[in-house]
Design a protein around this motif. Structure first.
Motif, mmCIF file in Angstrom:
data_model
loop_
_atom_site.group_PDB
_atom_site.id
_atom_site.type_symbol
_atom_site.label_atom_id
_atom_site.label_comp_id
_atom_site.label_asym_id
_atom_site.label_seq_id
_atom_site.Cartn_x
_atom_site.Cartn_y
_atom_site.Cartn_z
ATOM 1 N N ALA A 350 -2.698 -1.811 4.471
ATOM 2 C CA ALA A 350 -2.714 -2.469 3.159
ATOM 3 C C ALA A 350 -2.888 -1.628 1.906
ATOM 4 N N THR A 351 -2.378 -2.137 0.735
ATOM 5 C CA THR A 351 -2.528 -1.604 -0.503
ATOM 6 C C THR A 351 -3.443 -2.379 -1.359
ATOM 7 N N TYR A 352 -4.034 -1.805 -2.167
ATOM 8 C CA TYR A 352 -5.069 -2.474 -3.236
ATOM 9 C C TYR A 352 -4.727 -1.844 -4.399
ATOM 10 N N LEU A 353 -5.485 -2.543 -5.617
ATOM 11 C CA LEU A 353 -5.767 -1.633 -6.887
ATOM 12 C C LEU A 353 -6.966 -0.859 -7.067
ATOM 13 N N SER A 354 -6.751 0.285 -7.303
ATOM 14 C CA SER A 354 -7.914 1.299 -7.384
ATOM 15 C C SER A 354 -8.153 1.697 -8.760
ATOM 16 N N PRO A 355 -8.944 1.267 -9.409
ATOM 17 C CA PRO A 355 -9.523 1.601 -10.757
ATOM 18 C C PRO A 355 -9.541 3.380 -10.730
ATOM 19 N N ILE A 356 -9.941 3.812 -9.811
ATOM 20 C CA ILE A 356 -10.518 5.302 -9.909
ATOM 21 C C ILE A 356 -9.224 6.133 -9.713
ATOM 22 N N HIS A 357 -8.230 5.614 -9.280
ATOM 23 C CA HIS A 357 -7.039 6.179 -9.025
ATOM 24 C C HIS A 357 -5.801 5.762 -10.315
ATOM 25 N N ASP A 358 -6.445 5.583 -11.501
ATOM 26 C CA ASP A 358 -5.677 5.266 -12.701
ATOM 27 C C ASP A 358 -5.027 3.806 -12.652
ATOM 28 N N TYR A 359 -5.720 3.187 -12.105
ATOM 29 C CA TYR A 359 -5.525 1.751 -11.779
ATOM 30 C C TYR A 359 -3.901 1.424 -11.234
ATOM 31 N N GLN A 360 -3.770 2.307 -9.957
ATOM 32 C CA GLN A 360 -2.450 2.362 -9.384
ATOM 33 C C GLN A 360 -2.786 1.674 -8.143
ATOM 34 N N SER A 361 -1.746 1.216 -7.341
ATOM 35 C CA SER A 361 -1.669 0.568 -6.056
ATOM 36 C C SER A 361 -1.922 1.812 -4.989
ATOM 37 N N THR A 362 -2.967 1.696 -4.107
ATOM 38 C CA THR A 362 -3.553 2.778 -3.403
ATOM 39 C C THR A 362 -3.626 2.121 -1.952
ATOM 40 N N ASP A 363 -3.168 2.991 -0.932
ATOM 41 C CA ASP A 363 -3.396 2.618 0.505
ATOM 42 C C ASP A 363 -5.024 2.552 0.855
ATOM 43 N N ALA A 364 -5.197 1.452 1.409
ATOM 44 C CA ALA A 364 -6.648 1.325 1.868
ATOM 45 C C ALA A 364 -6.722 1.902 3.266
ATOM 46 N N ASP A 365 -8.073 2.092 3.770
ATOM 47 C CA ASP A 365 -8.134 2.715 5.233
ATOM 48 C C ASP A 365 -7.656 1.466 6.206
ATOM 49 N N GLN A 366 -6.828 2.026 7.217
ATOM 50 C CA GLN A 366 -6.190 1.073 8.214
ATOM 51 C C GLN A 366 -7.512 0.307 8.631
ATOM 52 N N TRP A 367 -6.987 -0.883 9.435
ATOM 53 C CA TRP A 367 -7.791 -1.806 9.995
ATOM 54 C C TRP A 367 -7.092 -1.483 11.297
ATOM 55 N N ILE A 368 -7.825 -0.698 12.573
ATOM 56 C CA ILE A 368 -7.250 -0.445 13.647
ATOM 57 C C ILE A 368 -8.064 -1.145 15.010
ATOM 58 N N ASP A 369 -7.359 -1.736 15.684
ATOM 59 C CA ASP A 369 -8.071 -2.166 16.955
ATOM 60 C C ASP A 369 -7.660 -1.023 17.983
ATOM 61 N N ASP A 370 -8.839 0.029 18.232
ATOM 62 C CA ASP A 370 -8.446 1.078 18.808
ATOM 63 C C ASP A 370 -7.897 0.856 20.399
ATOM 64 N N ALA A 371 -8.621 0.024 20.876
ATOM 65 C CA ALA A 371 -8.404 -0.423 22.375
ATOM 66 C C ALA A 371 -6.999 -0.858 22.588
ATOM 67 N N ASP A 372 -6.688 -1.876 21.676
ATOM 68 C CA ASP A 372 -5.595 -2.498 21.991
ATOM 69 C C ASP A 372 -4.423 -1.511 21.592
ATOM 70 N N ALA A 373 -4.495 -0.701 20.632
ATOM 71 C CA ALA A 373 -3.580 0.396 20.269
ATOM 72 C C ALA A 373 -3.210 1.545 21.309
#
Length: 690
Positions: A350-373
């Motif tokens: 996912a991407t989100y709005l990051s004010p600390i990155h100059d209000y740019q769209s920024t990649d969030a830390d991925q949500w991973i089901d490690d066992a299933d992956a």
């Protein structure tokens, strides 16, 4: 129940993500209007094929030169520029007006020029260097308007261009005015490297919205307040205000507002509101797309209320009050354990709005089901939460997306009228012994089944299982690692040259010894050049000293004995931006026929491709430099002058001869005065270079 059904039809025809329901309900409920429903469906399909892309946060920071640019409106906190309304130059000064958005902004908090934040005085004059070149000498002015219903024209523009009258107010449009005064060509890249395309941006608090808790209109980034404003605003979905103001609808909006305002723990400590919305929509977007974007960023859905209104439901876990069992369920369709391989996922990106990155769209830390992956490999889906202004908010939404991508059960149930109790509910419990089902489901779709004669015969529900764990939140364990803000401070300062000295040498011209100035300096850093100048100290006009590329020494024109001279050097960039001159170095050109004493304490050390020489200059007042000659045989008469090292008397000095081939070398060092008269030589003897 007519009010409820009418509001549901209106909602279905306008809100995001329920177009299929819109056609179905339209066909089922509007008697004799099959053709109308089909027409709506076809026109919707046509518009969806050609709809514009929604703006990303960085898109609204671009200054647009277009006579037909779409208008835009802001919510929450944004960093934005806009379309050019006016841009003309007069007497070398550029006047520019930029429309930032439609509607009143709550406040403008920051001003940005290209990538620099600046401040202004009461007149709008930029205070920082170089825009304030000297005290009171302002080269840039920035003024803004918040977009009040009745605004004020920019008087600077009116004064310079009579056609821009006091009637050019820009009522209801937030704007920025910039005046770039003329600067010399040599300073242009320092002031305005992008010339007329200098980028002006603001950080602003966007539109004021209705607070259902206080009943007042004020700035808020609360997700429910923002959505309520959008669905009722004249520049939004334009739903009648009465539709969100019925008693049950108003209660629902208040509950959603309070839900969005709940304090949620942050991994770094402290709390943040559960759901906020920051961002911009453009008027050429379909309202359903804008609403859908907002709902995605706060786990929300627009729902009808039994009293004929519409309200907002923001997801929160609650034990269902409605249970559907064999007495209510009359059939099922496409019921399965989990999703098929094409719609499931074990990795949510996912991407989100990051004010600390100059209000740019920024990649969030991925949500991973490690066992299933690990078992099936990565199966990823992508989500955009570009109105969510925090990593924590994005991760909470990603967790919900992960549960919805991997439900225990998914399918549809056909029910009799007992299932009407589930109308408007997010969660229901389903007990269906035929498949051993007894768990909580989230209602994804709710449809009325209309029989012959327009009689309501039952309902159909599309559901997925949803455990309470999906809404539980452990910030420390689940917020993940937010992207690091790598604030790169761009140092545009041009450094002073180092190792600068100024001395006098004598060259033979027509059999005569003529004094010339010699400047020495360290090699310029990569990307920089060196310029030099000199003059008589008593004169006002400087003379240029020609300096070659990668030079570390240069020579002036002929000097006059008996005068004092000064010299300076500076760095310039390859684009012409100039640094400051060094402090002047001065020399007195004196006709001196007396040689200084010889140098002493001479040392030499050979190395790989180098020879290090050392000596102590004589205690002679007229000593100015040491001439160093080199040969590969022990014969001074054929030796070559390789260095004139300037310095003062009675001082230890050194010089390193570099780039030498392996072999044996011999050096002779002579002290000399300002007129070029040398002392006797001091030989170093042989030195071995490897």
């Amino acid at each position: 129940m007519p009010g409820l059904i009418e509001s549901f039809v209106l909602l279905a025809l306008t809100s995001a993500g329920v177009t299929g329901a819109a056609l179905t309900v339209g066909v089922s409920l509007i008697a004799g209007a099959i053709g109308i429903g089909l027409s709506v469906g076809l026109s919707y399909l046509a518009s969806s094929l050609f709809r514009p892309e929604p703006p990303k946060p960085e898109d609204v920071q671009v200054s647009i030169k277009s006579p037909v640019a779409p208008r835009q409106r802001h919510y929450g906190r944004v960093k934005a520029s806009g379309s050019w309304v006016f841009a003309e130059s007069k007497n070398g000064t550029l006047y520019k007006v930029i429309a930032l958005g439609t509607g009143e902004l709550d406040s403008i908090e920051e001003l940005w020029i290209d990538d620099k934040i600046v401040t202004v005085n009461g007149n709008g004059d930029v205070q920082e260097h170089p825009y304030q070149w000297k005290p009171g000498d302002y080269r840039l002015r920035i003024q803004t308007r918040k977009g009040l219903a009745t605004e004020t024209a920019y008087s600077d523009v009116s004064a310079a261009f009579p056609e821009w009258t006091s009637a050019h107010r820009g009522d209801g449009v937030s704007s920025l005015y910039a005046r770039q005064r003329a600067v010399g060509a040599e300073h242009l890249t320092e002031f305005f490297p992008n010339l007329s395309n200098t980028l002006y941006r603001v950080v602003a608090r966007g539109s004021k919205v209705h607070n259902p808790s206080t009943g007042l209109n004020a700035w808020s980034d609360n997700a429910a307040a923002v959505i309520r404003n959008y669905v009722t605003h004249a520049d939004g979905m334009r739903l009648p205000l009465a539709l969100v103001s019925t008693p049950q609808a108003a209660a629902g909006w208040l509950a959603a507002y309070n839900r969005a305002a709940e304090a949620v723990a942050r991994k770094a400590g402290g709390t943040e509101p559960r759901y906020r919305l920051w961002g911009t929509y453009r008027f050429d977007e379909r309202p359903a797309d804008v609403l859908g974007r907002m709902q995605d960023c706060c786990d929300a859905r627009i729902v009808p209320t039994p009293d004929g209104g519409v309200t907002l439901d923001i997801g929160t876990w609650e034990d269902p009050t409605v249970t559907l069992d064999e007495d209510a369920i009359v059939g099922f369709s496409e019921l399965s354990r989990g999703r098929d391989i094409l719609t499931t996922a074990n990795t949510i990106r996912a991407t989100y709005l990051s004010p600390i990155h100059d209000y740019q769209s920024t990649d969030a830390d991925q949500w991973i089901d490690d066992a299933d992956a690990a078992l099936r490999g990565e199966i990823a889906i992508d989500r955009q939460f570009l109105l969510a202004p925090s990593h924590g908010q994005a991760r909470r939404l990603m967790k919900l997306a992960a549960y919805r991508a991997n439900p225990s059960w998914i399918g549809g149930f056909q029910c009799n009228l007992k299932a009407l109790a589930a109308f408007g509910k997010r969660f229901v419990r389903i007990r269906y012994p035929l498949f051993g089902i007894d768990e909580v489901f989230e209602v994804q779709d709710f449809r009325f089944n209309i029989g012959e004669g327009g009689i309501l015969t039952g309902v159909s529900l599309q559901v997925i299982s949803m455990p309470s764990a999906a809404y539980a939140w452990d910030a420390v364990a689940e917020e993940g690692t937010a992207p690091i803000s790598e604030d790169v401070v761009v140092d545009r300062t041009i450094p002073l040259p180092t190792g600068f000295s100024f001395g006098v040498n004598r060259i033979t011209v027509g059999g005569q010894q003529v004094p010339v100035g010699v400047i020495q300096f360290n090699l310029a850093p990569a990307g920089l050049l060196i310029e030099g100048r000199y003059k008589r100290t008593a004169a006002s006009e400087w003379q240029v000293i020609p300096i070659g590329d990668e030079a570390i020494e240069a020579q002036t024109g002929a000097l006059s004995d008996g005068d004092q001279y000064e010299a300076q050097v500076r760095h310039t960039t390859v684009t012409g931006r100039q640094g400051a001159w060094t402090a002047s170095q001065t020399v007195n050109v004196v006709a001196d026929t007396t040689a200084p004493a010889v140098v002493t304490n001479v040392t030499k050390t050979g190395g790989v491709g180098i020879v290090d020489l050392g000596w102590k200059s004589p205690n002679s007042a007229n000593y100015v430099a040491a001439n160093i000659r080199r040969n590969t045989v022990n014969t001074e008469g054929t030796a070559t002058l390789v260095r004139t090292e300037y310095g003062g008397p009675s001082a230890n000095d050194t010089w390193q001869d570099t780039g030498l081939a392996a072999g044996t070398y011999y050096y002779w060092i002579k002290a000399r005065n300002a007129s070029g008269v040398e002392s006797a030589s001091v030989a170093t003897g042989s030195v071995i270079v490897t």
